[in-house]
Design a protein around this motif. Structure first.
Motif: not given
Length: 147
Positions: A15-25, A29-30
Motif C-alpha cells: 500500500f506504499e503511496g496508495v493512501f497519499e494517492d487517495a488523499e490527492i484524488n 476530485d479525480f
C-alpha cells in the motif's frame, strides 16, 4: 490496520503511496493510481525504446551512406596524381598534333594519297583529344584550387 502491522510489513509495502494517492484524488476530485502512473510511464519508456531503435537504425544507414561516399570521393593526393597523368597525356597529344601537322606538310603535294589523308585524320583526332584533355586539366585544376 496497516499502521499496526508496521512499515516493513508486506501489506504496508503493497500500500506504499496508495493512501497519499487517495488523499490527492479526494482533494483534486479525480482518479489517479500508482498502477495508472506505472502503465503510463511504461508506455512512455516503450515508446522511447522504439524511438531509440529507430534512431540506431537511421544512424547505421547514415554510416553506410557516409562509407559509400568516402569510397566515391577522390582524395587530394589522388587528384594531384590525376592532374599529373592528364598533364602527361596532354603533352603527348601536343607532340602528336605537331607530328601529324608535319606529316600533312610533307604529303601536301599529293592530297589524294593515303599518307596525306591518314596524317589529316590523325591530326584531327589528336587535336580533338588535346582539346578534351586541356579542358579536363582546367577542370581538375580548378577543383584542386577550390579544395
Amino acid at each position: 490496520m496497516v499502521a499496526e502491522l508496521g512499515p516493513q510489513s508486506y501489506l504496508a509495502t503493497a500500500f506504499e503511496g496508495v493512501f497519499e494517492d487517495a488523499e490527492i484524488n479526494i482533494e483534486n476530485d479525480f482518479a489517479d493510481s500508482m498502477k495508472a502512473r506505472w502503465l503510463y510511464a511504461d508506455a512512455q519508456l516503450n515508446a522511447a525504446k522504439g524511438t531509440i531503435e529507430e534512431l540506431r537504425e537511421r544512424l547505421a544507414e547514415n554510416e553506410k551512406e557516409v562509407a559509400t561516399l568516402r569510397e566515391r570521393t577522390i582524395t587530394p593526393d589522388d587528384l594531384t596524381d590525376v592532374i599529373h597523368l592528364v598533364t602527361e597525356k596532354r603533352l603527348a597529344l601536343d607532340t602528336e598534333v605537331k607530328n601529324a601537322a608535319e606529316r600533312i606538310v610533307e604529303a601536301a603535294a599529293e592530297p589524294e594519297s593515303a599518307e596525306f589523308q591518314n596524317a589529316v585524320k590523325d591530326h584531327r583526332a589528336a587535336k580533338s583529344d588535346l582539346e578534351y584533355y586541356t579542358a579536363l586539366l582546367a577542370r581538375t585544376g580548378s577543383i584542386q584550387k577550390a579544395g
